[in-house]
Design an enzyme around this catalytic site. Structure first.
Site, PDB file in Angstrom:
ATOM      1  N   CYS A  38       2.716 -77.251 -15.607  1.00 51.02           N
ATOM      2  CA  CYS A  38       2.824 -76.068 -14.741  1.00 51.02           C
ATOM      3  C   CYS A  38       1.476 -75.783 -14.092  1.00 51.02           C
ATOM      4  O   CYS A  38       0.425 -76.017 -14.672  1.00 51.02           O
ATOM      5  CB  CYS A  38       3.272 -74.872 -15.588  1.00 51.02           C
ATOM      6  N   SER A  40       0.128 -72.983 -13.652  1.00 49.33           N
ATOM      7  CA  SER A  40      -0.609 -71.885 -14.301  1.00 49.33           C
ATOM      8  C   SER A  40      -1.671 -72.405 -15.260  1.00 49.33           C
ATOM      9  O   SER A  40      -2.760 -71.843 -15.356  1.00 49.33           O
ATOM     10  CB  SER A  40       0.351 -70.969 -15.059  1.00 49.33           C
ATOM     11  N   HIS A  43      -4.860 -73.042 -13.472  1.00 46.75           N
ATOM     12  CA  HIS A  43      -5.732 -71.897 -13.198  1.00 46.75           C
ATOM     13  C   HIS A  43      -6.773 -71.726 -14.310  1.00 46.75           C
ATOM     14  O   HIS A  43      -7.913 -71.360 -14.051  1.00 46.75           O
ATOM     15  CB  HIS A  43      -4.916 -70.606 -13.103  1.00 46.75           C
ATOM     16  N   HIS A  59       1.962 -74.243 -21.839  1.00 48.40           N
ATOM     17  CA  HIS A  59       2.686 -72.997 -22.141  1.00 48.40           C
ATOM     18  C   HIS A  59       4.172 -73.082 -21.790  1.00 48.40           C
ATOM     19  O   HIS A  59       4.879 -72.086 -21.874  1.00 48.40           O
ATOM     20  CB  HIS A  59       2.050 -71.827 -21.376  1.00 48.40           C
ATOM     21  N   CYS A 166       9.166 -71.565 -18.650  1.00 51.87           N
ATOM     22  CA  CYS A 166       8.317 -70.923 -17.625  1.00 51.87           C
ATOM     23  C   CYS A 166       8.971 -70.952 -16.251  1.00 51.87           C
ATOM     24  O   CYS A 166       9.429 -69.932 -15.758  1.00 51.87           O
ATOM     25  CB  CYS A 166       6.925 -71.539 -17.569  1.00 51.87           C
TER      26      CYS A 166
HETATM   27 ZN   LIG Z   1       4.033 -71.819 -16.149  1.00 49.45          ZN
END
Ligand SMILES: [Zn+2]
Ligand SMILES: [Zn+2]
Length: 368
Positions: A38, A40, A43, A59, A166
Site C-alpha cells: 500500500c 501509505s 509515506h 499494515h 486497507c
Molecule cells: Zn493502506
C-alpha cells in the site's frame, strides 16, 4: 522468521531474520499469508509521516491464526483473519457511536510502536523492533491485539482478504459509509491508485451513474475504466474542474473523492461538486498540510466537505458483508491483485507501485 525492517527513512527495507515472541494476554499470533503493498507504508518509508525506527512495517494483511494468548475468545488457531490497522476497543464513546476508526486504541498502538502493554514482540540481536500500527505484516508471522483482527470465512482467498484490510475497506467504505452515495449519482474520483480503484468499485456497486476518474497516468486511467469508470480525465492534459463541469451539464458532480492526499487536489474535489454536493478527503496528506477552499461556496452552495478514515468502517459488520458480495461474484476484487512477490522482493514491489505499473501487489510472506 523473516521480516522487512525499516531502519532509516528514504532507504530500502531490509529483509532479515528476527525473533517473534509468543502472544501475550489478549493477543493473537498470525501466520501472514498475504500482505498488500500500500502507498501509505511508503509515506512512512519516505519520512512524510513520523515513525519510530527500527520498525517492521506493513499494515494491509490477512492470515491464519496459529496461537492465541490468555483470555482470547474472538478467534482460535486455524481461523482466517483480516488484520486491522485501526484496532478498536469496542467500548469507548467513538466505538459505541459506530466510529471505531476514531478509537484511541489505534492511536496508542501507532504512537508507541508497541503492543498495548507497552512491550514489543519483535526483536533482533537483543534489540526491540517496533510494531507498525499494531499490524507489522511484512513478516512471516506477527502478533496483534485481538481487537485488531476480524475473523472471515475460510473460502475467501487470503490475497483478497488482505486487500480488505486497507484498500477495499477504505475505498468502498468512503462511498457507502462516509458519503452514502445514492443510486444514479455522479461521482468524481481523483487518484486511481489502489484505494481510488476501490472508490470506483464502490460507486459502481451502489449504482452511481457517472463515475469520472482523474489521474496523471493513462495506465491507471485504463485500470479505472476496467473497474467501472465511465469517463476519464488525464489531469496532466485537462483542467479537472472544467472537464468535470463539461461532463455534468455545467453543474459539477454530486460527490467527489480525493484519494491522493494532496491539499491542492482536495480543493479540486471541493470545487468539482455541484450545489449541495459532498467532497470527501480519503488520501492521507503530509503532516501539517493545510488546504484553502472558497468559504462562500460552503455557505451559499451548501457544500459538504468530509474526511473519511478507514472508510468510516465498522469492520466486524462491513468486512464480512463485503466479502460475501465478493464470494457472490459482485465485487471484482481478484482483478485488483496485479502481481505477487515473495517477501524478499518487497523493494521491487514498491518500485512497481511508484511507477504506476500495478493496481495492487501482494507479498506472500508465510506461504499459502
Ligand atoms: Zn493502506
Ligand atoms: Zn474504542
Amino acid at each position: 522468521m523473516k521480516a522487512a525492517i525499516l531502519y532509516e527513512t528514504k532507504q530500502p527495507l531490509r529483509v532479515e531474520e528476527v525473533e517473534l515472541d509468543g502472544p501475550g494476554h489478549g493477543e493473537v499470533l498470525v501466520r501472514v499469508a498475504a500482505a498488500g503493498v500500500c502507498h501509505s507504508d511508503y509515506h512512512f518509508m519516505n519520512g512524510d509521516l513520523p515513525i519510530t525506527l527500527p520498525c517492521v512495517i506493513g499494515h494491509e494483511g490477512a492470515g491464519v491464526v496459529e496461537e492465541v494468548g490468555s483470555n482470547v475468545s474472538a478467534v482460535a488457531p486455524g481461523d482466517h483473519v483480516v488484520m486491522l490497522f485501526r484496532a478498536a476497543c469496542g467500548r469507548c464513546e467513538f466505538c459505541q457511536r459506530g466510529r471505531p476508526a476514531l478509537c484511541a486504541m489505534a492511536g496508542l498502538l501507532r504512537n508507541s510502536g508497541r503492543m498495548l502493554d507497552g512491550t514489543s514482540r519483535l526483536h533482533r540481536a537483543g534489540t526491540d523492533l517496533h510494531h507498525f500500527l499494531g499490524v507489522s505484516c511484512f513478516a512471516e508471522r506477527t502478533v496483534l491485539p485481538e481487537q485488531g483482527i476480524v475473523k472471515i470465512k475460510p473460502e475467501v482467498p487470503l490475497e483478497v482478504a488482505a486487500l480488505m484490510g486497507c484498500a477495499v475497506m477504505t475505498g468502498i467504505g468512503a462511498v457507502m459509509n462516509t458519503a452514502e452515495v445514492q443510486p444514479g449519482a455522479s461521482v468524481l474520483v481523483i487518484g486511481a491508485g489502489g484505494v481510488g480503484l476501490n472508490v470506483v468499485i464502490g460507486a459502481a456497486l451502489v449504482g452511481a451513474n457517472q463515475i469520472i476518474v482523474a489521474d496523471l497516468l493513462d495506465s491507471k486511467l485504463e485500470m479505472a475504466h476496467s473497474f467501472g469508470a465511465t469517463h476519464l480525465i488525464n489531469a496532466g492534459e485537462e483542467e479537472v474542474v472544467s472537464a468535470v463541469r463539461a461532463l455534468t451539464g455545467g453543474e459539477g458532480v454530486d460527490y467527489a473523492f480525493e484519494v491522493i492526499g494532496n491539499p491542492k487536489t482536495m480543493a479540486t474535489a471541493y470545487q468539482s461538486v455541484r450545489r449541495g454536493g459532498t467532497a470527501v478527503a480519503v488520501g492521507i496528506p503530509p503532516l501539517g498540510s493545510e488546504m484553502t477552499i472558497n468559504a462562500g461556496e460552503l455557505v451559499y452552495q451548501e457544500k459538504t466537505l468530509k474526511g473519511s478514515y478507514y472508510g468510516t468502517a465498522r469492520p466486524h459488520a462491513d468486512m464480512p458483508r463485503l466479502l460475501d458480495l465478493y464470494l457472490a461474484g459482485r465485487l471484482p476484487l481478484d482483478k485488483l491483485v496485479s502481481r505477487t512477490y515473495p517477501l524478499d522482493k518487497v523493494n521491487e514491489a514498491y518500485a512497481a507501485l511508484l511507477a504506476g505499473e500495478v493496481a495492487r501487489s501482494i507479498l506472500l510472506p508465510g506461504g499459502s
